[in-house]
Design a protein around this motif. Sequence first.
Motif, PDB file in Angstrom:
ATOM      1  N   MET A  17       0.805  -1.217   0.000  1.00 56.89           N
ATOM      2  CA  MET A  17       0.000   0.000   0.000  1.00 56.89           C
ATOM      3  C   MET A  17       0.845   1.277   0.000  1.00 56.89           C
ATOM      4  N   LYS A  18       2.175   1.146   0.103  1.00 62.16           N
ATOM      5  CA  LYS A  18       3.036   2.313  -0.047  1.00 62.16           C
ATOM      6  C   LYS A  18       3.206   2.678  -1.522  1.00 62.16           C
ATOM      7  N   ASP A  19       2.870   1.737  -2.396  1.00 59.70           N
ATOM      8  CA  ASP A  19       2.948   1.966  -3.833  1.00 59.70           C
ATOM      9  C   ASP A  19       1.713   2.737  -4.279  1.00 59.70           C
ATOM     10  N   ILE A  20       1.904   3.873  -4.946  1.00 58.78           N
ATOM     11  CA  ILE A  20       0.780   4.746  -5.281  1.00 58.78           C
ATOM     12  C   ILE A  20      -0.196   4.063  -6.244  1.00 58.78           C
ATOM     13  N   TRP A  21       0.327   3.259  -7.165  1.00 57.47           N
ATOM     14  CA  TRP A  21      -0.521   2.539  -8.107  1.00 57.47           C
ATOM     15  C   TRP A  21      -1.452   1.593  -7.351  1.00 57.47           C
ATOM     16  N   ASN A  22      -0.890   0.863  -6.379  1.00 58.61           N
ATOM     17  CA  ASN A  22      -1.670  -0.068  -5.579  1.00 58.61           C
ATOM     18  C   ASN A  22      -2.692   0.671  -4.709  1.00 58.61           C
ATOM     19  N   GLN A  23      -2.309   1.815  -4.161  1.00 58.09           N
ATOM     20  CA  GLN A  23      -3.236   2.601  -3.341  1.00 58.09           C
ATOM     21  C   GLN A  23      -4.471   3.005  -4.143  1.00 58.09           C
ATOM     22  N   TYR A  24      -4.241   3.561  -5.331  1.00 57.19           N
ATOM     23  CA  TYR A  24      -5.364   3.992  -6.163  1.00 57.19           C
ATOM     24  C   TYR A  24      -6.235   2.800  -6.559  1.00 57.19           C
ATOM     25  N   SER A  25      -5.608   1.662  -6.825  1.00 52.04           N
ATOM     26  CA  SER A  25      -6.368   0.468  -7.191  1.00 52.04           C
ATOM     27  C   SER A  25      -7.281   0.019  -6.053  1.00 52.04           C
ATOM     28  N   VAL A  26      -6.739  -0.015  -4.838  1.00 55.73           N
ATOM     29  CA  VAL A  26      -7.549  -0.415  -3.671  1.00 55.73           C
ATOM     30  C   VAL A  26      -8.707   0.550  -3.462  1.00 55.73           C
ATOM     31  N   ASP A  27      -8.433   1.842  -3.568  1.00 58.44           N
ATOM     32  CA  ASP A  27      -9.499   2.841  -3.406  1.00 58.44           C
ATOM     33  C   ASP A  27     -10.622   2.606  -4.418  1.00 58.44           C
ATOM     34  N   VAL A  31      -9.874  10.140 -17.854  1.00 53.42           N
ATOM     35  CA  VAL A  31     -10.326   9.304 -16.743  1.00 53.42           C
ATOM     36  C   VAL A  31      -9.311   9.405 -15.622  1.00 53.42           C
ATOM     37  N   SER A  32      -9.764   9.861 -14.476  1.00 52.01           N
ATOM     38  CA  SER A  32      -8.864  10.082 -13.342  1.00 52.01           C
ATOM     39  C   SER A  32      -8.407   8.768 -12.731  1.00 52.01           C
ATOM     40  N   TRP A  33      -7.216   8.772 -12.126  1.00 48.03           N
ATOM     41  CA  TRP A  33      -6.767   7.640 -11.316  1.00 48.03           C
ATOM     42  C   TRP A  33      -7.589   7.563 -10.031  1.00 48.03           C
ATOM     43  N   GLU A  34      -8.220   8.655  -9.649  1.00 49.82           N
ATOM     44  CA  GLU A  34      -9.009   8.670  -8.423  1.00 49.82           C
ATOM     45  C   GLU A  34     -10.374   8.030  -8.669  1.00 49.82           C
ATOM     46  N   ALA A  35     -10.845   7.281  -7.683  1.00 52.27           N
ATOM     47  CA  ALA A  35     -12.137   6.601  -7.806  1.00 52.27           C
ATOM     48  C   ALA A  35     -13.264   7.621  -7.847  1.00 52.27           C
ATOM     49  N   ASN A  36     -14.093   7.541  -8.859  1.00 53.51           N
ATOM     50  CA  ASN A  36     -15.237   8.441  -8.950  1.00 53.51           C
ATOM     51  C   ASN A  36     -16.296   7.832  -9.872  1.00 53.51           C
ATOM     52  N   ASP A  37     -17.447   8.498  -9.941  1.00 54.82           N
ATOM     53  CA  ASP A  37     -18.546   7.976 -10.750  1.00 54.82           C
ATOM     54  C   ASP A  37     -18.210   7.966 -12.235  1.00 54.82           C
ATOM     55  N   ALA A  38     -17.385   8.902 -12.679  1.00 58.52           N
ATOM     56  CA  ALA A  38     -17.037   8.946 -14.097  1.00 58.52           C
ATOM     57  C   ALA A  38     -16.277   7.690 -14.512  1.00 58.52           C
ATOM     58  N   ALA A  39     -15.348   7.247 -13.655  1.00 55.03           N
ATOM     59  CA  ALA A  39     -14.606   6.021 -13.951  1.00 55.03           C
ATOM     60  C   ALA A  39     -15.545   4.813 -13.952  1.00 55.03           C
ATOM     61  N   LEU A  40     -16.486   4.785 -12.997  1.00 59.10           N
ATOM     62  CA  LEU A  40     -17.440   3.690 -12.932  1.00 59.10           C
ATOM     63  C   LEU A  40     -18.333   3.679 -14.175  1.00 59.10           C
ATOM     64  N   ASP A  41     -18.730   4.858 -14.636  1.00 60.42           N
ATOM     65  CA  ASP A  41     -19.531   4.956 -15.846  1.00 60.42           C
ATOM     66  C   ASP A  41     -18.740   4.500 -17.063  1.00 60.42           C
ATOM     67  N   TYR A  42     -17.444   4.795 -17.066  1.00 56.35           N
ATOM     68  CA  TYR A  42     -16.593   4.436 -18.220  1.00 56.35           C
ATOM     69  C   TYR A  42     -16.596   2.935 -18.458  1.00 56.35           C
ATOM     70  N   ILE A  43     -16.610   2.131 -17.384  1.00 59.78           N
ATOM     71  CA  ILE A  43     -16.609   0.680 -17.569  1.00 59.78           C
ATOM     72  C   ILE A  43     -18.022   0.110 -17.676  1.00 59.78           C
ATOM     73  N   GLY A  44     -19.011   0.978 -17.644  1.00 60.39           N
ATOM     74  CA  GLY A  44     -20.383   0.522 -17.794  1.00 60.39           C
ATOM     75  C   GLY A  44     -21.020   0.024 -16.517  1.00 60.39           C
ATOM     76  N   GLY A  45     -20.497   0.419 -15.363  1.00 56.88           N
ATOM     77  CA  GLY A  45     -21.063   0.001 -14.095  1.00 56.88           C
ATOM     78  C   GLY A  45     -20.643  -1.410 -13.710  1.00 56.88           C
ATOM     79  N   ILE A  46     -21.241  -1.918 -12.624  1.00 58.63           N
ATOM     80  CA  ILE A  46     -20.856  -3.210 -12.070  1.00 58.63           C
ATOM     81  C   ILE A  46     -21.813  -4.322 -12.480  1.00 58.63           C
ATOM     82  N   GLU A  47     -23.084  -4.048 -12.523  1.00 56.34           N
ATOM     83  CA  GLU A  47     -24.068  -5.107 -12.812  1.00 56.34           C
ATOM     84  C   GLU A  47     -24.547  -5.040 -14.262  1.00 56.34           C
TER      85      GLU A  47
END
Length: 337
Positions: free
Chosen positions: A52-62, A321-337
């Motif tokens: 979790m000290k790795d920034i790439w991994n931190q953003y992924s977990v978030d 598309v931001s590295w930060e978790a947000n609704d725009a990123a979720l919309d980009y992949i078409g949601g979860i369900e």
Amino acid sequence: MKHKSRIAAGFVAAALALTMTACTTVDDETAAPQDGPKNGENYVFGNIAYNMKDIWNQYSVDSFDFAAASVGVETITLDAENSLEKSISLMEELIAKDVDGISVFPISPDQAATLGRMAADAGIPVTFENTSPALEESEYISVIAAEYDVIGEAAMEYIAETYPDAKVLYVAGAKGGGVYETYQEGIDRSLAELGDTIEIVDTVHGDWETELSMNVTADAIQSGTDFDVVFANNELMAKGVKNALTDAGLDLPIISTGGGPDGLKMIEDGEITATMSAPVSLQGMITFRNLYQQVALGETPEKTVALPVIPVDKSTIAEAVSWEANDAALDYIGGIE
């Protein structure tokens, strides 16, 4: 800046593929949805981070957590701190908690295989991100990862379409780790296809570091290397390249990779021209989606998904598309369900 039709078409197609990912219900008993969450009203998913000290991994977990919250899944994140021994104990901990599914950000393909078999022996579905496990495909749900050769190809295509006949100085990452070598495979393929459209006049190694990248770029300038575009293997290195060019009184286009917050700001500030963005937010969300779709919905996702590569410059930064978790990123992949 001219319209980059070929690149745009390719990445629009990639976006559509992500938003319209087809998931097929399978008859295999192992892929059937569970009767319900094991630990109460909500599903509980474990997530083993490599560090979790790795920034790439931190953003992924978030992003994994953000996606989970959108469908009411509880998450338990455990940090292996880049330790094989600790990662095994963390897998044992999640198995003891009888979680509904587990995502792993592996340290290595062999470590991924060890953890994957532990989960399989416990009857817990497992998915991977960033690294493919040394397992048979039947032993895990899926893997999503950045493909560095594809990023290299995208960079060369962007340069060829934006700066025809460019003479490119390639400020590359460190030799020997596999990442630079994979980039080079993609670059070589792209150059062979592009023909004489652009030329890499020299390759110097900044080893992923800002200061060294500044020094090797300065050396190339002082040696009289004739170049008019720089490709830097990441945005930390691009900072060093920019410093060297500024010190030499040069204002040349710098193309980089990453698309992190610092990289997007560098584009806004005019320090670099473009970056080949591989948003890790999408990686965290897609690895969650793959796990959720199989565990909760009984659908099987694609076995291997490449993290999309999205060229970003000043003309497209508003849609980045931001590295930060947000609704725009979720919309980009078409949601979860």
